[in-house]
Structure formats: C-alpha cells, structure tokens
Design an enzyme around this catalytic site. Sequence first.
Site, short mmCIF file in Angstrom:
data_model
loop_
_atom_site.label_atom_id
_atom_site.label_comp_id
_atom_site.label_asym_id
_atom_site.label_seq_id
_atom_site.Cartn_x
_atom_site.Cartn_y
_atom_site.Cartn_z
CE LYS A 31 -0.20 -0.57 4.94
NZ LYS A 31 -0.91 -1.16 6.05
CE1 TYR A 89 8.57 33.05 1.78
CE2 TYR A 89 8.99 30.70 1.95
CZ TYR A 89 8.70 31.81 1.19
OH TYR A 89 8.53 31.68 -0.16
C1 LIG Z 1 -0.15 -1.91 6.87
C2 LIG Z 1 -0.67 -3.16 7.38
C3 LIG Z 1 0.20 -4.20 7.76
C4 LIG Z 1 1.69 -4.08 7.75
O1 LIG Z 1 2.16 -3.49 8.93
P1 LIG Z 1 3.71 -3.31 9.21
O2 LIG Z 1 3.77 -2.85 10.60
O3 LIG Z 1 4.19 -2.29 8.24
O4 LIG Z 1 4.33 -4.62 9.00
C5 LIG Z 1 -0.36 -5.41 8.13
N1 LIG Z 1 -1.70 -5.57 8.17
C6 LIG Z 1 -2.56 -4.59 7.84
C7 LIG Z 1 -4.02 -4.84 7.91
C8 LIG Z 1 -2.09 -3.35 7.46
O5 LIG Z 1 -2.94 -2.37 7.14
#
Ligand SMILES: *Cc1c(COP(=O)(O)O)cnc(C)c1O
Length: 825
Positions: free
Chosen positions: A495, A720
């Site tokens: 993701k 700034y």
């Molecule tokens: C993002 C996510 C993970 C991965 O988590 P990490 O801590 O980056 O390993 C696992 N399960 C779900 C449902 C997630 O949304």
Amino acid sequence: MGNGVDAMRRNILFSDLPKLCKGKISGVDTPSAILSLSLDSRKVFSGEGAVYFAIKGPNHDGHSFLWEAYQKGWRLFVVESLPKDIERFENASFFLTSDSLQTLQELAAAHRRRFSLPVVAITGSNGKTIVKEYLYQLLASSISVVKSPKSWNSQVGVPLSVWPLADHHEAGIFEAGISQPGEMARLKNIIQPTIGIISNIGPAHDALFTSREQKLAEKMKLFEGCKKLIYCTDHFAIDRFLSGNVLPGVAGIGWGQGKGAKYAVSTVGSKLKLAWEMGKVEIDLPFTDDKSVENLCHAVVAALEMGINQSILARQVSVLSAIPMRLSLKEGVFGSRLVDDSYNNDFQGLEAALDLAITHSHGKPISVVLSDILQAGENEKELYKHVNDMLVSKGVSKLVAIGPTISANGDAFRMACEPYVSTEAFLEQIKEKQFAGQTVLIKGARSFRFEEIVKRLQAKVHRTVLEVNLEALQHNFQFYKSILEPGVKTMVMLKAFAYGSGSGEIGRTLQYLKADYVAVAYPDEGVLLREQGVHLPVMVMNAPEESFDKLPAYSLEPEIFSLSQLQNYGEWSQGKSEAPPIHIKVDTGMHRLGFATSEIEAVVKLLGRYPTIKVASIFSHLAGSENNAFDDFTHVQARTFLDCYEQLSRHLGYKPIRHLVNTAGISRFKSYQFDMVRVGIGLHGIEPTEEEQGQLTVVARLKTVVSQVRRLAAGQTVGYSRAGKTNKNTDVATIAIGYADGYPRSLGNGKGKVLINEQLLPTIGSVCMDMTMVDVTGVDVREGDEVVVFGEHPSANQVAEWADTIPYEILTSVSERVKREYLSF
Ligand SMILES: *Cc1c(COP(=O)(O)O)cnc(C)c1O
C-alpha cells in the site's frame, strides 16, 4: 571451455556422483559431463550438462519444481525423493541422496580440488562484498580472476560461486557468510582458501551464538589451512583473538595504525600511505570515508601480498568507485527504462544485470549496450561467443557493441547488432527515440565512460532522489522468511506506493522472490500493480461498492469488513461467475475496520445466502504488536480471532487462510504466524521495535544536493518570517528539498538534521516548499555536495523522532515528484 583436451579431462561426469557423494543414480545412468548447476527453475535453461538441484528450505521445496525444470530442458537432477510420476521424465537421470545441499557442496569441493591457484576467502560481519569487489578490481586488469557474484556467501551461494572456476583463472576471490554455528567448516571445504581476509566482527547474527568470541572462533574456521590471514590490528577483538596462536601454520598479516602491524597504515588528506619492511606506497584515494578506506586497506594489503605491481595498484585504486556493485534502474526518455551498469563490465556480472532487466521489463523488448569486456585470460572469440549465448538465452533483441574488440567480433552475435569502435562514435549518431518503450541495459567497463550514454538516455531528473536498494529488500524479505515457521505464507504490504518506494519495482522484486500474496489499500493501487507486471493474488483493503465492477478484470480480491459491504458484494456477485474471492476482516480490538465478534453469526447467515462467494482468507490486525506493554491485549486479540475463525470456517466447511500478525508480530509472536504473515515496514529495513534492526538493511535513502552556500554575519535572519537567526558568523547551505518533497515542515529551526560530508547538521529557519536551509558553520560544504535526508544515518526512525511521528509517515510522505532510483548488485 578453455583449452580443449585438458578441460575435457577435468570435467566431472554425472555418473561420477556416486563416487564423490553419498547417494545412487536412478533413471538413465549417463556419462554426461556436469557443466552448470541450478537451483532455480525460473532461470533460463543453460543447455546440455545442466544439473537441477532440488533443495528443501524451510519455506521452499525445489522438488515442487522438478516438472517445470524438466519442461524447460533439464535432464539431470539431484533429488532427495524421486517424483511420483517419474515415468513422465523421459530420458532423465536422477541422483538420489539424503541431502541435496550436501551433494551440491561436495560436488563444488571436488571441482575446486582440481585447481591449484591462489584463492582468497573473505568473511566478517560487514563489508565482505565490498572488499571482494575492490580486490577484484585491483587484480582483474592484470590477471584472470573468478569471484563470487553479488553477495553469494551462503551455504548455497558459495558452491555456486566456486563452480565457474576454470583452467584460465589465475586467482579466485570468494566471500563466506554464516548465520549459525557449524556452517563455516562446510564453506572452508568448498573454498579451500590459501589467503584469508577477516573484515571485522559486529553484532549481526549475535543471537545465535553464545558470545562474540564463539562467533569469532566459528568465523576463523574458514582460515584453517591458509598460508596467510589479513586483518586489521586496530580491531581489538580480532587482534587479541589471533595473538592466541589459534590458527597454527597461518601467518597473520596485520595492518593498522598501532604497533605489531606488518603494514603501518596512515591517511593524510586523500592520500593513503602504507609502509612495511620491504617497501612503501602512497596511493591517491578516490574517496575518504572511514568505512570505504578500511575496506580498501584489506583489498590493497591482499593485492600486495599476492604480488601486484605497485603502479598498477595505484592506477586501479584511482578508478575505484566507493560502492562498486551498484547497478541501477532508472527512468529513461520516451518511456524507456535503463539498467545502468556503467561502472564495470565483467562476464559474470552480465547475467545478473540481464536478470534485473528481465524482471523489470515485463515483456517489453530488451536492448543491450555493451562495451569490450576487459578481462584477462579467456580467448576473445570464445568470450564473445559466450556473451552471445547469454544474450540469446535471455531473449535480448538488439545489441549495440562498443569498442575495438567487441565491434570486431560482430559476427559472433546472432541478434540485430550495431557495432561502434568507440563511445564517441555511438554518441555522435545516437537517436534517443530508438529505445522508446524498451528496457536498455547499459553495461560498460569504466574506461568507456558509459555514464555519458546514460546521461543522454535518462529522463531529466530533479536532483532530489529516493534511492531504493533492491538487494537490501531481498535481504530483509529473506530474513523474515527465515524466521517463519515451516509452510507459513507471506503477504507483502504494498500500500501507499509500497511505503513510498514504488509499487511496481518492489512488487516485481518480491514476486520474483516468491512472496505469496500482495495487499494494497485501494483498487487503483491494485490496477497499477497489474499494469506493472505483478500477477500474484492481490487483496484490496478498501474496495467501495463503486469499484466492484473493476475487480474481476484485474483479479483483485476485496477485504470485506461490514455487513452492508458483504450484502452489496453478495448482490453484485449474483450470476457473475468470475467474482473474486473475499477476505474477511474481524475486528478484535483495533477498532478500525472489521466485523465485531457479535456480527459473526450474521456474516455466516449472509455467506449462506450467497454460496458462490469464496472466502480466501480470514484475518485480523493487532493494535500493539510492537510493544510488550500491550502483550496481554495481543493475546486477548489472538484468542478472539481464533474463536471467530473457528466459527466462520466451521460453517463454511473449508479452511480459508488464517492471518494475524504484521512485521513486529512476526518475531514477537511466533505462535501467531498461523498460515500467513503480513509484512510491511520490515521489508524496508525498519523495525518499529528496533529488536531486529541489526539483522535488517535499510532500503530507502532520500538524498539531495547543496544548491548554494553563503556566509552570514551575526544578527541576520534566514528564511520566511525571519524565523532563523544568526548570533555569530554563520555558513548556511540551501538544499534542494522542501515540504512539497515530503520533508516535514516541523523539522525546521534546528529540529531536524541532515548528513553532509559525514556530519549531521541542523536546519536553520523554516522549511520552505522546495528548499531548506542548513547551518553548516565550521564544516567544509560546497555547492553540489550530496545531502542524506534519511537512510542508514540518520535513519527514518531517527528523523521520525525529530518530527514527532513514526517512520511509516516519513517513508510514505516522500512525494511523487521525487524520482526513485533502484539499486541492485
Ligand atoms: C499496513 C498493514 C500491515 C503491515 O504493517 P507493518 O507494521 O508495516 O508490517 C499489516 N496488516 C494490515 C491490515 C495493514 O494495514
């Protein structure tokens, strides 16, 4: 293969195996010579004499790919059990053994015994690969050297590295790495080194050894029987260990600043001085950071001990690059993609470079721009014939051959080939459009200055770049695989553009490494993955009703987390044969998305109403897996999850994949790995608990450059709102990154630091949209200098702390306008 008769006499035959190793031959007993070894049925079949070794790992069994290998052309197999359908394997020969890996190792050891030449073995906690590459570059212009490709230093990598050893070689350089006691003796038997180098000893793999000394003792087993062992006397633990005369018959060759070193080493500015009883040298260093210089000293001392001519040594050092193994994937003009390997051109590296090009070309044509191969030893005609075979077997459609010898050997190539005598001749008539849409491998020896070709073909870049190290990604993925219980699958979380690193490249690399599942947040991310050549099953965590119609065409499997969503999906799927299977998310305490336990019964009812919906998996997400303060809560979540899973699967009448843990949970809760784990941030070499940090390698490195440096008097302000004030004479560097690139605005006014010329330097004034100012007072900083925003140092964890956030946010905030560049060996 080398010089005819001699080579013939030397070849080991498949029918020799029972004499060399424990086991027996089944099927056709063939006197076929063993010419190449493979463990990987994905690779291109390398022709007659190729042996496929079926090796069992904790999560992978080579026996599952026997038929695939047979269909590709393999006829010689080493197996631990014969295939049930053996009659299908017409004309195949099997060597049946109780341990295929051991057979591979014994075969390589027998091959090694046939040659008498100096062989260097390198081990140590860090720097093995770099020392090996440096030494190779120092030697290879004057003698014919064989070396381990990439960082092939494992129980499997070492035998495969030693195997190419041939008559024309005059030296070998191999690295050896161990992760547990007992492994080094096996590697020593294969390498049979005559010269050893121990680079250093650090914390890697500490957990598996009772003490650092035990680990050191284990590593030193590599050097039993060596004539010489090269080490740095300033590494106290190593020096002390060796002073105990633990390796009888091995001459210790120490180098360092202290007494007792055979080579007294000092650096003055960018000059390296070595003095010893018989002489001294002074070498201009192409880089000066301590780590690189230390690695280089090992290589220089080894080269001197091997009798290298000093003027050749100095010349070769001057053209070394600090990080020699970098092969990078870049965006080219007209939709092309460049694999940039403009630093060296050796035959062994060609295959790795081509494999990288193939992995990322997803079906588009591959062209290769190749220089003369400057490699002593092998006969020119033979060499280019081998190059041709390699290019043909990898499906290369076009070759641009640059250099006097390769262009003169144009008739060796059985593909479209454009010869040029020099890089200039090619640049004069280059038409950037000719490579539109293709993947172009640009591989040339340093002296051909192929970086000029890369410059012409590369898409123009913003000087802020996120460097993504695919080798590190592989290392981290394999680390997590190594701590999985047998048979546990991996779902890789891609993701948010794969945590900012680029979903296509990360996805294809993990697909190549045989991840089992992919997860993304939104359908569009899944579509992008498909368009980029990822065909693993994909779970989409947020698939709104409007997106359902899109799912089947791209085989995207939705996460279902509410009754209304389930009902909608059920209605939508009526009469659709191709509705993708779903993933049921249970809320066990995270309270984000998912079915409450009280809703499970309703879920069962709805599923009963839509029997065509298949459930691929049932899962939940832990709220505090990284923190032991929440362990009780985690156990409650796990129990709740198991109850829900039981209830659902009982009604379904089958067992969907069961998964719960994310990165932090994988090692902290082994018994909750269940059927699959979901790994995200750990793949990027960042560990929220920092417990495994020593075992991981950082993948992403955000870097930019200094655009300008100015001197301000006391009492001036910077940026700034006049937020930065100088209370003394202050040197200020403006760097080419701002909050629009993802550098948090909260890091202004000294809260954040960046690394320039090895120094961590604070920001001054507020972070602007495209630029940030840094206080560089007292440090030699110039326009164009590289700036590391995050990477190994400072780490994303560290930057997150300064910005009062978590590393996830730092990684995923790097904006799309920052170009991604992919590095590999
Ligand atoms: C993002 C996510 C993970 C991965 O988590 P990490 O801590 O980056 O390993 C696992 N399960 C779900 C449902 C997630 O949304």
